[in-house]
Design a protein around this motif. Sequence first.
Motif, PDB file in Angstrom:
ATOM      1  N   ARG A 176      37.448  56.886 -27.574  1.00  0.00           N
ATOM      2  CA  ARG A 176      37.930  57.405 -28.957  1.00  0.00           C
ATOM      3  C   ARG A 176      38.010  59.001 -28.881  1.00  0.00           C
ATOM      4  O   ARG A 176      37.207  59.421 -28.148  1.00  0.00           O
ATOM      5  CB  ARG A 176      36.514  57.007 -29.856  1.00  0.00           C
ATOM      6  CG  ARG A 176      37.599  57.509 -31.501  1.00  0.00           C
ATOM      7  CD  ARG A 176      36.590  57.122 -32.314  1.00  0.00           C
ATOM      8  NE  ARG A 176      36.637  55.452 -32.346  1.00  0.00           N
ATOM      9  CZ  ARG A 176      37.720  55.067 -33.433  1.00  0.00           C
ATOM     10  NH1 ARG A 176      38.613  55.619 -33.678  1.00  0.00           N
ATOM     11  NH2 ARG A 176      37.576  53.806 -33.572  1.00  0.00           N
ATOM     12  N   VAL A 222      43.086  57.155 -34.279  1.00  0.00           N
ATOM     13  CA  VAL A 222      42.810  55.346 -34.299  1.00  0.00           C
ATOM     14  C   VAL A 222      44.045  55.029 -33.364  1.00  0.00           C
ATOM     15  O   VAL A 222      45.005  55.399 -33.080  1.00  0.00           O
ATOM     16  CB  VAL A 222      42.650  55.566 -35.551  1.00  0.00           C
ATOM     17  CG1 VAL A 222      41.555  56.178 -36.101  1.00  0.00           C
ATOM     18  CG2 VAL A 222      43.834  55.264 -35.952  1.00  0.00           C
ATOM     19  N   GLU A 257      43.860  49.500 -35.429  1.00  0.00           N
ATOM     20  CA  GLU A 257      42.687  49.976 -36.271  1.00  0.00           C
ATOM     21  C   GLU A 257      43.826  50.640 -37.660  1.00  0.00           C
ATOM     22  O   GLU A 257      43.235  50.042 -38.482  1.00  0.00           O
ATOM     23  CB  GLU A 257      42.057  50.891 -35.517  1.00  0.00           C
ATOM     24  CG  GLU A 257      40.834  50.918 -36.989  1.00  0.00           C
ATOM     25  CD  GLU A 257      40.165  52.016 -35.840  1.00  0.00           C
ATOM     26  OE1 GLU A 257      38.994  52.159 -36.203  1.00  0.00           O
ATOM     27  OE2 GLU A 257      40.465  52.345 -34.651  1.00  0.00           O
ATOM     28  N   ARG A 258      45.064  50.969 -37.405  1.00  0.00           N
ATOM     29  CA  ARG A 258      45.904  51.431 -38.613  1.00  0.00           C
ATOM     30  C   ARG A 258      45.753  50.526 -39.203  1.00  0.00           C
ATOM     31  O   ARG A 258      45.885  50.680 -40.634  1.00  0.00           O
ATOM     32  CB  ARG A 258      46.164  52.740 -38.097  1.00  0.00           C
ATOM     33  CG  ARG A 258      47.343  53.415 -39.349  1.00  0.00           C
ATOM     34  CD  ARG A 258      48.582  54.608 -38.821  1.00  0.00           C
ATOM     35  NE  ARG A 258      49.494  53.887 -38.170  1.00  0.00           N
ATOM     36  CZ  ARG A 258      50.099  51.965 -38.441  1.00  0.00           C
ATOM     37  NH1 ARG A 258      50.470  51.910 -39.183  1.00  0.00           N
ATOM     38  NH2 ARG A 258      50.869  52.216 -37.202  1.00  0.00           N
ATOM     39  N   CYS A 279      44.818  46.974 -39.463  1.00  0.00           N
ATOM     40  CA  CYS A 279      43.558  46.400 -39.793  1.00  0.00           C
ATOM     41  C   CYS A 279      43.004  47.231 -41.168  1.00  0.00           C
ATOM     42  O   CYS A 279      43.247  46.612 -42.180  1.00  0.00           O
ATOM     43  CB  CYS A 279      42.743  46.167 -39.135  1.00  0.00           C
ATOM     44  SG  CYS A 279      43.602  44.824 -37.878  1.00  0.00           S
ATOM     45  N   SER A 280      43.087  48.436 -41.038  1.00  0.00           N
ATOM     46  CA  SER A 280      42.620  49.524 -41.691  1.00  0.00           C
ATOM     47  C   SER A 280      44.134  49.605 -43.324  1.00  0.00           C
ATOM     48  O   SER A 280      43.457  49.114 -44.738  1.00  0.00           O
ATOM     49  CB  SER A 280      42.475  51.146 -42.033  1.00  0.00           C
ATOM     50  OG  SER A 280      43.563  51.240 -41.633  1.00  0.00           O
ATOM     51  N   GLN A 336      41.551  41.366 -39.950  1.00  0.00           N
ATOM     52  CA  GLN A 336      41.370  41.120 -38.401  1.00  0.00           C
ATOM     53  C   GLN A 336      40.811  39.294 -38.975  1.00  0.00           C
ATOM     54  O   GLN A 336      41.194  38.570 -37.921  1.00  0.00           O
ATOM     55  CB  GLN A 336      40.016  41.509 -38.728  1.00  0.00           C
ATOM     56  CG  GLN A 336      40.193  42.791 -38.182  1.00  0.00           C
ATOM     57  CD  GLN A 336      38.407  43.912 -37.365  1.00  0.00           C
ATOM     58  OE1 GLN A 336      37.595  42.968 -37.137  1.00  0.00           O
ATOM     59  NE2 GLN A 336      39.076  44.666 -38.729  1.00  0.00           N
ATOM     60  N   SER A 388      37.217  42.275 -33.784  1.00  0.00           N
ATOM     61  CA  SER A 388      37.013  44.154 -34.032  1.00  0.00           C
ATOM     62  C   SER A 388      35.823  44.859 -33.386  1.00  0.00           C
ATOM     63  O   SER A 388      37.074  45.798 -33.046  1.00  0.00           O
ATOM     64  CB  SER A 388      35.386  43.297 -34.833  1.00  0.00           C
ATOM     65  OG  SER A 388      34.421  44.202 -35.347  1.00  0.00           O
ATOM     66  N   ARG A 389      35.998  44.159 -32.199  1.00  0.00           N
ATOM     67  CA  ARG A 389      36.235  44.282 -30.488  1.00  0.00           C
ATOM     68  C   ARG A 389      37.052  45.879 -30.882  1.00  0.00           C
ATOM     69  O   ARG A 389      36.930  46.453 -30.409  1.00  0.00           O
ATOM     70  CB  ARG A 389      34.647  44.854 -29.721  1.00  0.00           C
ATOM     71  CG  ARG A 389      33.577  44.199 -30.138  1.00  0.00           C
ATOM     72  CD  ARG A 389      32.336  43.257 -29.000  1.00  0.00           C
ATOM     73  NE  ARG A 389      33.147  42.063 -28.222  1.00  0.00           N
ATOM     74  CZ  ARG A 389      32.559  41.386 -29.165  1.00  0.00           C
ATOM     75  NH1 ARG A 389      31.665  40.960 -29.938  1.00  0.00           N
ATOM     76  NH2 ARG A 389      32.832  40.343 -28.113  1.00  0.00           N
ATOM     77  N   VAL A 443      39.670  45.533 -32.167  1.00  0.00           N
ATOM     78  CA  VAL A 443      40.370  46.698 -33.367  1.00  0.00           C
ATOM     79  C   VAL A 443      40.222  48.262 -32.711  1.00  0.00           C
ATOM     80  O   VAL A 443      40.602  49.129 -33.521  1.00  0.00           O
ATOM     81  CB  VAL A 443      40.166  45.626 -34.987  1.00  0.00           C
ATOM     82  CG1 VAL A 443      40.155  46.995 -35.703  1.00  0.00           C
ATOM     83  CG2 VAL A 443      41.584  44.852 -34.667  1.00  0.00           C
ATOM     84  N   HIS A 444      38.665  48.401 -32.722  1.00  0.00           N
ATOM     85  CA  HIS A 444      37.929  49.738 -32.829  1.00  0.00           C
ATOM     86  C   HIS A 444      37.329  49.801 -31.647  1.00  0.00           C
ATOM     87  O   HIS A 444      36.941  51.529 -32.001  1.00  0.00           O
ATOM     88  CB  HIS A 444      36.053  48.984 -33.373  1.00  0.00           C
ATOM     89  CG  HIS A 444      36.860  48.824 -35.072  1.00  0.00           C
ATOM     90  ND1 HIS A 444      37.046  49.762 -36.083  1.00  0.00           N
ATOM     91  CD2 HIS A 444      36.038  47.660 -35.970  1.00  0.00           C
ATOM     92  CE1 HIS A 444      37.389  48.977 -37.245  1.00  0.00           C
ATOM     93  NE2 HIS A 444      36.823  47.728 -37.191  1.00  0.00           N
ATOM     94  N   TYR A 504      46.252  54.945 -28.574  1.00  0.00           N
ATOM     95  CA  TYR A 504      45.731  56.051 -29.893  1.00  0.00           C
ATOM     96  C   TYR A 504      46.770  56.313 -30.822  1.00  0.00           C
ATOM     97  O   TYR A 504      48.040  56.798 -29.609  1.00  0.00           O
ATOM     98  CB  TYR A 504      44.929  56.730 -28.952  1.00  0.00           C
ATOM     99  CG  TYR A 504      43.521  55.857 -29.045  1.00  0.00           C
ATOM    100  CD1 TYR A 504      42.506  56.012 -30.492  1.00  0.00           C
ATOM    101  CD2 TYR A 504      43.437  55.682 -27.515  1.00  0.00           C
ATOM    102  CE1 TYR A 504      41.293  55.453 -29.787  1.00  0.00           C
ATOM    103  CE2 TYR A 504      42.454  54.948 -27.690  1.00  0.00           C
ATOM    104  CZ  TYR A 504      41.073  54.766 -28.623  1.00  0.00           C
ATOM    105  OH  TYR A 504      39.493  54.577 -28.738  1.00  0.00           O
TER     106      TYR A 504
END
Length: 77
Positions: A3, A8, A12-13, A15-16, A22, A37-38, A40-41, A70
């Motif tokens: 990271r 991000v 991830e963006r 999903c947020s 997810q 989840s892993r 996505v992050h 990213y």
Amino acid sequence: MARSEGRVLVIERICSERRGVQAMISKATGIDKGAVSRMVHGRMEPYPGWGKAIAAALGWPGDWRGLFEYEDGDGGM
């Protein structure tokens, strides 16, 4: 997938911005929620088959790898 500060993953963006994405990915692809989840992050590299399945579930128009690139926190690459 290290990271970068203030950056991000595209996925991830996405999903947020949308609640429940997810869980939808997990249900549509059969990939365990924890693994989703892993990925996505940025804590797990997606297998190519999983990446393609995730892109299809999201309706991603480009190469699946673009979801795991990213970008700046404001949406810029």
